[in-house]
Design a protein around this motif. Structure first.
Motif, mmCIF file in Angstrom:
data_model
loop_
_atom_site.group_PDB
_atom_site.id
_atom_site.type_symbol
_atom_site.label_atom_id
_atom_site.label_comp_id
_atom_site.label_asym_id
_atom_site.label_seq_id
_atom_site.Cartn_x
_atom_site.Cartn_y
_atom_site.Cartn_z
ATOM 1 N N PRO A 1 3.519 13.073 -10.396
ATOM 2 C CA PRO A 1 3.186 12.352 -9.171
ATOM 3 C C PRO A 1 4.450 11.845 -8.481
ATOM 4 O O PRO A 1 5.417 11.449 -9.142
ATOM 5 N N GLU A 2 4.412 11.843 -7.165
ATOM 6 C CA GLU A 2 5.581 11.448 -6.369
ATOM 7 C C GLU A 2 5.139 10.472 -5.290
ATOM 8 O O GLU A 2 4.170 10.732 -4.573
ATOM 9 N N GLY A 3 5.852 9.364 -5.154
ATOM 10 C CA GLY A 3 5.600 8.428 -4.069
ATOM 11 C C GLY A 3 6.072 9.026 -2.761
ATOM 12 O O GLY A 3 7.243 9.384 -2.632
ATOM 13 N N VAL A 4 5.181 9.140 -1.795
ATOM 14 C CA VAL A 4 5.488 9.762 -0.515
ATOM 15 C C VAL A 4 5.873 8.716 0.528
ATOM 16 O O VAL A 4 6.882 8.857 1.219
ATOM 17 N N ASP B 1 6.939 4.205 -8.677
ATOM 18 C CA ASP B 1 6.092 4.117 -9.852
ATOM 19 C C ASP B 1 4.662 3.848 -9.421
ATOM 20 O O ASP B 1 4.351 2.753 -8.945
ATOM 21 N N ARG B 2 3.803 4.843 -9.604
ATOM 22 C CA ARG B 2 2.408 4.677 -9.205
ATOM 23 C C ARG B 2 1.747 3.522 -9.953
ATOM 24 O O ARG B 2 0.812 2.898 -9.425
ATOM 25 N N ASN B 3 2.220 3.217 -11.127
ATOM 26 C CA ASN B 3 1.637 2.119 -11.905
ATOM 27 C C ASN B 3 1.976 0.743 -11.332
ATOM 28 O O ASN B 3 1.482 -0.264 -11.841
ATOM 29 N N SER B 4 2.788 0.697 -10.273
ATOM 30 C CA SER B 4 3.028 -0.565 -9.573
ATOM 31 C C SER B 4 1.775 -1.048 -8.852
ATOM 32 O O SER B 4 1.661 -2.219 -8.528
ATOM 33 N N PHE B 5 0.862 -0.114 -8.593
ATOM 34 C CA PHE B 5 -0.343 -0.398 -7.833
ATOM 35 C C PHE B 5 -1.544 -0.522 -8.758
ATOM 36 O O PHE B 5 -1.696 0.246 -9.709
ATOM 37 N N SER B 6 -2.423 -1.469 -8.443
ATOM 38 C CA SER B 6 -3.595 -1.713 -9.293
ATOM 39 C C SER B 6 -4.794 -0.866 -8.894
ATOM 40 O O SER B 6 -5.723 -0.705 -9.683
ATOM 41 N N SER B 7 -4.796 -0.381 -7.659
ATOM 42 C CA SER B 7 -5.960 0.367 -7.180
ATOM 43 C C SER B 7 -5.517 1.733 -6.672
ATOM 44 O O SER B 7 -4.523 1.845 -5.937
ATOM 45 N N TRP B 8 -6.281 2.767 -7.029
ATOM 46 C CA TRP B 8 -5.970 4.143 -6.631
ATOM 47 C C TRP B 8 -7.208 4.787 -6.043
ATOM 48 O O TRP B 8 -8.330 4.576 -6.540
ATOM 49 N N ILE C 1 0.856 -1.187 0.000
ATOM 50 C CA ILE C 1 0.000 0.000 0.000
ATOM 51 C C ILE C 1 0.888 1.231 0.000
ATOM 52 O O ILE C 1 2.096 1.147 0.306
ATOM 53 N N GLY C 2 0.316 2.382 -0.313
ATOM 54 C CA GLY C 2 1.134 3.583 -0.321
ATOM 55 C C GLY C 2 0.331 4.847 -0.500
ATOM 56 O O GLY C 2 -0.906 4.802 -0.643
ATOM 57 N N TRP C 3 1.035 5.960 -0.463
ATOM 58 C CA TRP C 3 0.467 7.276 -0.712
ATOM 59 C C TRP C 3 1.347 8.000 -1.725
ATOM 60 O O TRP C 3 2.568 8.048 -1.568
ATOM 61 N N PHE C 4 0.697 8.539 -2.729
ATOM 62 C CA PHE C 4 1.356 9.383 -3.717
ATOM 63 C C PHE C 4 0.779 10.786 -3.611
ATOM 64 O O PHE C 4 -0.338 10.969 -3.131
ATOM 65 N N ARG C 5 1.519 11.756 -4.086
ATOM 66 C CA ARG C 5 0.990 13.114 -4.118
ATOM 67 C C ARG C 5 1.367 13.767 -5.434
ATOM 68 O O ARG C 5 2.331 13.364 -6.092
ATOM 69 N N GLN C 6 0.568 14.755 -5.810
ATOM 70 C CA GLN C 6 0.862 15.509 -7.018
ATOM 71 C C GLN C 6 0.573 16.982 -6.751
ATOM 72 O O GLN C 6 -0.570 17.344 -6.462
ATOM 73 N N ALA C 7 1.609 17.775 -6.841
ATOM 74 C CA ALA C 7 1.479 19.218 -6.689
ATOM 75 C C ALA C 7 1.228 19.832 -8.060
ATOM 76 O O ALA C 7 1.578 19.228 -9.087
ATOM 77 N N PRO C 8 0.639 21.009 -8.111
ATOM 78 C CA PRO C 8 0.361 21.652 -9.408
ATOM 79 C C PRO C 8 1.619 21.797 -10.256
ATOM 80 O O PRO C 8 2.654 22.262 -9.783
ATOM 81 N N VAL D 1 -2.318 17.211 -3.956
ATOM 82 C CA VAL D 1 -3.399 16.222 -3.880
ATOM 83 C C VAL D 1 -2.762 14.878 -3.533
ATOM 84 O O VAL D 1 -1.858 14.419 -4.245
ATOM 85 N N TYR D 2 -3.218 14.281 -2.447
ATOM 86 C CA TYR D 2 -2.674 13.020 -1.964
ATOM 87 C C TYR D 2 -3.641 11.887 -2.305
ATOM 88 O O TYR D 2 -4.840 11.983 -2.011
ATOM 89 N N SER D 3 -3.092 10.822 -2.874
ATOM 90 C CA SER D 3 -3.908 9.671 -3.259
ATOM 91 C C SER D 3 -3.370 8.406 -2.604
ATOM 92 O O SER D 3 -2.151 8.183 -2.592
ATOM 93 N N CYS D 4 -4.279 7.605 -2.086
ATOM 94 C CA CYS D 4 -3.850 6.303 -1.571
ATOM 95 C C CYS D 4 -3.841 5.295 -2.731
ATOM 96 O O CYS D 4 -4.607 5.432 -3.685
#
Length: 126
Positions: free
Chosen positions: A45-48, A109-116, A34-41, A92-95
């Motif tokens: 996207p960055e893995g946090v 790599d956010r694409n490592s995860f199947s669910s967002w 599991i994880g949290w990513f964020r994306q600033a304007p 914006v933070y996404s789990c």
């Protein structure tokens, strides 16, 4: 399929704290990464923070010592505790969930995860 729903975003003052929650349905978080990513304007996207199924963690250098990722298997919920917030943490933070392999590779790599999740706005400002 695993579905994720975040809550807990909002406005915080510099030096303050926020806790993001992400409730999962459709499957369990217990045995997957599991994880949290964020994306600033204007930024990619960055893995946090990421937590693998074996308990290994990874934190981005910018948040190490300030943020903590955790999960509650009984509630099928993951959390991101954010302390000592800075304006640079505004994003914006996404789990994310459902990944396997080394935790550092997952978090790069956010694409490592199947669910967002859908994303939660966190704004740090006076």
């Amino acid at each position: 399929q695993l579905q994720l729903a975040e809550s807990g975003g909002g406005l915080a003052q510099p030096g303050g704290s926020l806790r993001l929650s992400c409730v999962a349905s459709g499957s369990t978080l217990e045995y997957t990464g599991i994880g949290w990513f964020r994306q600033a304007p204007g930024k990619a996207p960055e893995g946090v923070a990421c937590l693998s199924s074996d308990g290994s963690t990874y934190y981005a250098a910018a948040v190490k010592g300030r943020f903590t990722i955790s999960r509650d298997n009984a509630k099928n919920t993951m959390y991101l505790q954010m302390n000592s917030l800075l304006p640079a943490h505004t994003a914006v933070y996404s789990c994310v969930a459902d990944a396997a392999g080394p935790v550092q590779a997952q978090c790069r790599d956010r694409n490592s995860f199947s669910s967002w999740g859908q994303g939660a706005q966190v704004t740090v400002s006076t």
